[in-house]
Design a protein around this motif. Structure first.
Motif, PDB file in Angstrom:
ATOM      1  N   ARG A  28       0.839  -1.207   0.000  1.00  0.00           N
ATOM      2  CA  ARG A  28       0.000   0.000   0.000  1.00  0.00           C
ATOM      3  C   ARG A  28       0.872   1.254   0.000  1.00  0.00           C
ATOM      4  O   ARG A  28       0.570   2.228  -0.696  1.00  0.00           O
ATOM      5  CB  ARG A  28      -0.924  -0.005   1.222  1.00  0.00           C
ATOM      6  N   CYS A  29       1.970   1.237   0.800  1.00  0.00           N
ATOM      7  CA  CYS A  29       2.893   2.382   0.846  1.00  0.00           C
ATOM      8  C   CYS A  29       3.512   2.613  -0.519  1.00  0.00           C
ATOM      9  O   CYS A  29       3.531   3.740  -1.026  1.00  0.00           O
ATOM     10  CB  CYS A  29       4.043   2.104   1.819  1.00  0.00           C
ATOM     11  N   GLU A  30       3.997   1.531  -1.091  1.00  0.00           N
ATOM     12  CA  GLU A  30       4.653   1.642  -2.399  1.00  0.00           C
ATOM     13  C   GLU A  30       3.650   2.169  -3.432  1.00  0.00           C
ATOM     14  O   GLU A  30       3.963   3.057  -4.227  1.00  0.00           O
ATOM     15  CB  GLU A  30       5.191   0.270  -2.822  1.00  0.00           C
ATOM     16  N   ALA A  31       2.446   1.615  -3.384  1.00  0.00           N
ATOM     17  CA  ALA A  31       1.412   2.006  -4.344  1.00  0.00           C
ATOM     18  C   ALA A  31       1.043   3.476  -4.162  1.00  0.00           C
ATOM     19  O   ALA A  31       0.872   4.210  -5.139  1.00  0.00           O
ATOM     20  CB  ALA A  31       0.174   1.127  -4.172  1.00  0.00           C
ATOM     21  N   ALA A  32       0.935   3.915  -2.920  1.00  0.00           N
ATOM     22  CA  ALA A  32       0.556   5.309  -2.650  1.00  0.00           C
ATOM     23  C   ALA A  32       1.652   6.260  -3.126  1.00  0.00           C
ATOM     24  O   ALA A  32       1.361   7.311  -3.698  1.00  0.00           O
ATOM     25  CB  ALA A  32       0.278   5.499  -1.164  1.00  0.00           C
ATOM     26  N   LYS A  33       2.919   5.878  -2.921  1.00  0.00           N
ATOM     27  CA  LYS A  33       4.032   6.736  -3.388  1.00  0.00           C
ATOM     28  C   LYS A  33       4.029   6.815  -4.904  1.00  0.00           C
ATOM     29  O   LYS A  33       4.195   7.886  -5.492  1.00  0.00           O
ATOM     30  CB  LYS A  33       5.375   6.172  -2.907  1.00  0.00           C
ATOM     31  N   PHE A  34       3.842   5.667  -5.535  1.00  0.00           N
ATOM     32  CA  PHE A  34       3.822   5.606  -6.997  1.00  0.00           C
ATOM     33  C   PHE A  34       2.734   6.526  -7.550  1.00  0.00           C
ATOM     34  O   PHE A  34       2.978   7.321  -8.467  1.00  0.00           O
ATOM     35  CB  PHE A  34       3.569   4.149  -7.414  1.00  0.00           C
ATOM     36  N   VAL A  35       1.571   6.437  -6.947  1.00  0.00           N
ATOM     37  CA  VAL A  35       0.428   7.249  -7.385  1.00  0.00           C
ATOM     38  C   VAL A  35       0.663   8.735  -7.081  1.00  0.00           C
ATOM     39  O   VAL A  35       0.425   9.603  -7.926  1.00  0.00           O
ATOM     40  CB  VAL A  35      -0.870   6.725  -6.734  1.00  0.00           C
ATOM     41  N   ALA A  36       1.158   9.022  -5.878  1.00  0.00           N
ATOM     42  CA  ALA A  36       1.374  10.421  -5.472  1.00  0.00           C
ATOM     43  C   ALA A  36       2.329  11.119  -6.440  1.00  0.00           C
ATOM     44  O   ALA A  36       2.140  12.289  -6.773  1.00  0.00           O
ATOM     45  CB  ALA A  36       1.916  10.479  -4.051  1.00  0.00           C
ATOM     46  N   ASP A  37       3.320  10.392  -6.903  1.00  0.00           N
ATOM     47  CA  ASP A  37       4.323  10.950  -7.831  1.00  0.00           C
ATOM     48  C   ASP A  37       3.747  11.382  -9.172  1.00  0.00           C
ATOM     49  O   ASP A  37       4.388  12.131  -9.907  1.00  0.00           O
ATOM     50  CB  ASP A  37       5.419   9.905  -8.111  1.00  0.00           C
ATOM     51  N   LYS A  38       2.561  10.878  -9.506  1.00  0.00           N
ATOM     52  CA  LYS A  38       1.986  11.209 -10.821  1.00  0.00           C
ATOM     53  C   LYS A  38       1.414  12.620 -10.853  1.00  0.00           C
ATOM     54  O   LYS A  38       1.129  13.151 -11.912  1.00  0.00           O
ATOM     55  CB  LYS A  38       0.889  10.209 -11.215  1.00  0.00           C
TER      56      LYS A  38
END
Ligand code: PRF
Length: 375
Positions: free
Chosen positions: A202-212
């Motif tokens: 979830r952390c990794e996914a949230a960072k990935f998404v936030a970066d967009k």
């Protein structure tokens, strides 16, 4: 689309804001009635405006793509032109509906293959053609194509699935940026955070998404069978990372209690079929708890179904609604759907008021137990 954060609660992560789209404003926190095929089941738009006070509704790419199909939607000037709803619309991307509605499906790097639940015909959704389809539907907010894995997926599957969702997101963004809105008003693309119930994913996914740097972000893959406490924990993990100055949308959630808990954790947008689906099954949501209108105890109760509710609530007695359900009248389902949607909109509006007043946490504590009672 823009988002202006207005109030942030001192005692929790709850906040209020305003989303501005070319079809008007949405005050958050907000609940979005589900209009799968371009209609909210059993509720006319006139009632959605006047009774429910809906500010935005949902449409489903999967259903609209199959029927009426893209040629009709394009010719009508998009879904707004087709159904006459002139306020904001959000479309889900279709992945989730493919998984929940179609038996036969094949998931590949390219996309997801499925058979229509209407006529069995074969189709494939790819990130590219879903973006094109959502352009044709013309919703103000378009969701990225994702895979929502089953709630009890093991770690290996969850990780693999998240990788696919992330590569699909990059392809969605590329196609979105290469294409233009078709009807002269702007559209925004929201990415979706997946990762099942694994904190690191979830952390990794949230960072990935936030970066967009998208206009808003969604949390998917929850309320799919995991314990409620785990869902709340995942929301906390993800909202710690998602940008605070962009709206956060928790997909497909949930009960009134779920919604208040998620608002407390910083979620701004919700959708769920529960108010309409449960309404059609004679279940009403109220601040005093839930009522089964088929229950004989309402037979001679001539008080309004909700004395604090919308006009329809005030002129409909419990005894009359009980009678309509017993008689199998269509109007029973309509009244129950209007009531439940109006109640969900009142719930998020009340939450907003209490966030502004600075007493959201106390207010939530004072209503949450009652909401879950059966009366
Ligand atoms: N993804 C998409 N739509 C959804 C979900 C999801 O994970 C959920 C899960 N609660 C509901 N609707 N695209």
């Amino acid at each position: 689309m823009t988002f202006e954060l207005q109030h942030t609660d001192n005692a929790s992560d709850a906040r209020t804001g305003v989303i501005t789209t070319d079809h008007g404003q949405i005050r958050t926190p907000i609940f979005m009635p589900v209009g799968t095929v371009g209609s909210v089941k059993g509720v006319h738009f006139e009632e959605l405006r006047r009774q429910v006070k809906a500010q935005i509704i949902l449409g489903n790419t999967y259903h609209l793509y199959l029927r009426p199909g893209l040629d009709i939607l394009r010719a009508a000037g998009g879904l707004h032109g087709f159904n006459g709803w002139d306020r904001p619309i959000l479309t889900d991307s279709g992945g989730f509906q493919v998984f929940s509605l179609t038996g036969i499906r094949k998931l590949t790097e390219e996309g997801c293959e499925f058979r229509s639940h209407i006529d069995g015909s074969r189709h494939i959704f790819t990130p590219e053609n879903v973006m094109d389809t959502e352009r044709v539907i013309g919703a103000d907010i378009m969701m990225a194509l994702d895979e929502c894995p089953p709630g009890r997926s093991d770690y290996a599957y969850a990780k693999k699935s998240l990788g696919l969702t992330q590569r699909w997101l990059d392809r969605c963004i590329r196609r979105f940026n290469e294409t233009e809105p078709l009807y002269g008003y702007k559209q925004s693309l929201f990415p979706i955070v997946q990762g099942c119930t694994y904190k690191d994913l979830r952390c990794e996914a949230a960072k990935f998404v936030a970066d967009k740097g998208a206009d808003g972000n969604a949390i998917g893959g929850l309320a799919v069978g995991e314990p409620t406490e785990v869902m709340y924990e995942m929301i906390e993990v993800v909202n710690e990372i998602l940008p605070k100055d962009k709206p956060r949308y928790l997909m497909g959630v949930g009960t009134p209690q779920n919604i208040l808990e998620a608002i407390e954790r910083g979620v701004d947008m919700f959708d769920c079929v529960m108010p309409t689906r449960n309404g059609r099954n004679a279940m009403l949501f109220t601040y005093d708890g839930t009522m089964n209108m088929k229950n004989k105890k309402w037979e001679d109760d001539f008080s309004p179904i909700d004395p604090e509710g919308c006009d329809v609530d005030l002129i409909t007695s419990k005894a009359y609604l009980h009678h309509l359900f017993k008689a199998g009248e269509l109007l029973a389902m309509q009244i129950a759907s209007i009531h439940n949607l109006a109640f969900y909109l009142r719930l998020v509006t009340d939450a907003r008021t209490h966030i502004e007043q600075g007493d959201f946490v106390q207010w939530k504590a004072s209503v949450i137990e009652q909401l879950g009672r059966r009366i």
